[in-house]
Scaffold this motif. Structure first.
Motif: not given
Length: 542
Positions: A490-503, A517-521
């Motif tokens: 959350l704190l280190l991601r670049p601009f316009n960059f997401e991981t599944l956890a932050t998503y 729900a789908l990425p959480a599963i």
């Protein structure tokens, strides 16, 4: 002979210093002069943040003990129907991120949720003035949610300790006509105290570093203070000071755990194969044990997973998007790269320790493992401080050489996330490879030297084939932990960059749990892999 190991010695010390540098950077920055932001926080809300953190950690530990200890003793010392399934099912909640369970239970138990709607319809209540219902979005609710996720730490370590206790002591307790409760209180619990102390420290550190759950529950803790100070006030100095306070708290927790068992020396003969001194439960006790254990599995894993599956099925078309696929690839890439670097680093520091054999050769492995005890939010501050300085230095040099301005090469790219993941989870890889190397007899090293192998050839032709499984497990564990890491991402991601956890966090924070729900599963099933491995290792030992 020492000159031959210069490469491994230099590499081991340099890499371990790089990994411990973010922690040192936090304390170095925190020792600077206090600014207005930190002074304002100290005089206004820091007391509330600290008190909330204390009660959150205390409440979570107490509830985790209440959940995990009875389940551990039942699984280790009693015979009940379905015990083989329960042995591994009770570990499953560890794969469920706490913030996901928090979102689901808030959705169920909030005023507009199905539970309260059913109660109002059934009893004819019109408003909150007609009845009382506990507020799930509270300090107590956060403790309950975190305890449901973290009690497997208590369960795993306590169950292992119970299973390793001497058969003779347990049989003697029966000859003295001790009841199961007296046997637990007077024999099993005191002998398992060191393992329980370790488990308590793990639960406390995980609770202290949690951000997703407390953020959603609107609890102001030291972790949220770091996040808000950095992103809200754009003040890295004040965030570093709060981070240093958290590191001191973690140090005190670890020191207290070790101090509590400094004089304890337990020498027990483990249960021999075939010895079964477990209690045969019957009647009301049997059903109470079954309901307790299966209730934990249901409330902490099965019910939330069922809700996620329902949402994922009905909202699949809205969830299966190009963004979801891109962010999955992002997580896959950074996690794979972090796992690769962590395994290489673990190989270097462990192999140097094996070659050198000096008492100081263990220092690089211990230094490189320090990051695992640091919460992701705090670690992000420590990573950002040196990377920001490196970016400034690089841009100054480039401008001096008339090469333009490279920009934020280190702190504004995926490099920051990958570096944070390596610092955070290198201890996992180091531990796995260390145990694999320890199984190789020193005679093979001597034979390799007799045949004229240099250290690099020895590693490539002798050790790597023998520890290949340990390296694969190390890489897999780092990969899985990196996929699930939320705070640092959350704190280190670049601009316009997401991981599944932050998503997932972004969707759930916006009350769009259906689309999360789908990425959480996917994250949950990825997290199940190490739990299966741990359970299989326990079954092989016992």
């Amino acid at each position: 002979m020492k000159q031959k190991y210069m490469f491994w010695q230099t590499s081991g010390w340099v890499l371990s210093l790089l990994l411990v540098f973010p922690i040192l950077a936090i304390f170095y920055t925190a020792m600077g002069e206090s600014d207005e932001v930190f002074s304002h926080l100290m005089s206004t809300v820091m007391g509330t943040y600290t008190a909330n953190t204390f009660w959150l950690v205390t409440g979570t530990v107490v509830l985790a003990l209440a959940f995990g200890l009875p389940a551990a003793w039942i699984m280790a010392m009693c015979r009940i129907p379905g015990e083989k399934i329960l042995q591994w099912a009770l570990v499953l909640p560890l794969a469920m991120p706490g913030y996901i369970i928090g979102y689901i239970y808030t959705d169920w138990f909030d005023y507009a949720g199905p539970i309260q709607i059913f109660l109002r319809d059934f009893f004819g209540w019109q408003s909150t003035h007609d009845y009382w219902f506990p507020d799930i979005r509270s300090l107590g609710g956060a403790c309950l949610i975190l305890a449901l996720v973290l009690y497997p730490y208590i369960y795993l370590l306590a169950r292992t300790a119970f299973m390793e206790q001497s058969v003779t002591l347990l049989q003697s307790a029966r000859l003295l006509r001790c009841s199961p409760w007296e046997s637990f209180r007077r024999i099993s619990l005191p002998l398992a105290r060191p393992s329980i102390a370790v488990a308590i420290s793990l639960v406390a550190m995980e609770t202290l570093g949690d951000f997703g759950t407390v953020s959603y529950f609107a609890l102001n803790t030291l972790t949220t203070a770091v996040y808000d100070t950095w992103l809200g006030y754009s003040n890295l100095n004040a965030a570093a000071k709060i981070s240093a306070i958290m590191l001191l708290v973690i140090f005190l927790l670890i020191s207290a755990e070790r101090f509590s068992r400094r004089k304890q020396k337990l020498f027990q003969q483990q249960s021999e194969h075939g010895d079964d001194v477990r209690y045969q439960l019957s009647g009301r006790k049997k059903w109470l044990a079954i309901v307790w254990c299966w209730g934990l599995v249901g409330f902490a894993f099965a019910f939330p997973l069922t809700q996620l599956t329902y949402y994922a099925w009905h909202y699949f078309s809205q969830s299966w998007t190009a963004e979801f696929q891109q962010y999955s690839l992002n997580s896959l890439f950074v996690s794979l790269v972090a796992a690769l670097f962590a395994v290489v680093l673990a190989l270097i520091v462990n192999f140097y320790r094996r070659l050198d054999g000096h008492k100081y050769s263990v220092v690089p492995t211990r230094m490189a493992s320090l990051g695992y005890a640091v919460p992701g939010t705090v670690l992000a501050i420590g990573v950002m401080i040196p990377l920001t300085s490196a970016d400034h230095l690089l841009n100054d040099v480039a401008r001096f050489l008339d090469l333009g301005r490279p920009g934020l090469v280190f702190s504004g790219t995926m490099f920051a996330i990958i570096f944070a993941f390596v610092v955070r989870f290198a201890a996992v890889a180091i531990g796995s490879i260390e145990s694999s190397l320890a199984k190789i007899p020193p005679s093979l090293d001597m034979a390799s030297k007799t045949m004229g192998y240099a250290s690099t050839a020895m590693l490539r032709r002798v050790h790597l084939p023998l520890i290949r499984r340990g390296c694969l497990i190390a890489g897999l564990l780092v990969f899985i932990e990196s996929m699930k890491e939320l705070n640092a991402a959350l704190l280190l991601r670049p601009f316009n960059f997401e991981t599944l956890a932050t998503y997932v966090f972004n969707f759930a924070s916006d009350e769009q749990l259906e689309l999360a729900a789908l990425p959480a599963i996917l994250l949950v099933f990825v997290g199940l892999i190490p739990l299966v491995m741990v359970n299989r290792s326990l079954e092989q030992k016992h």
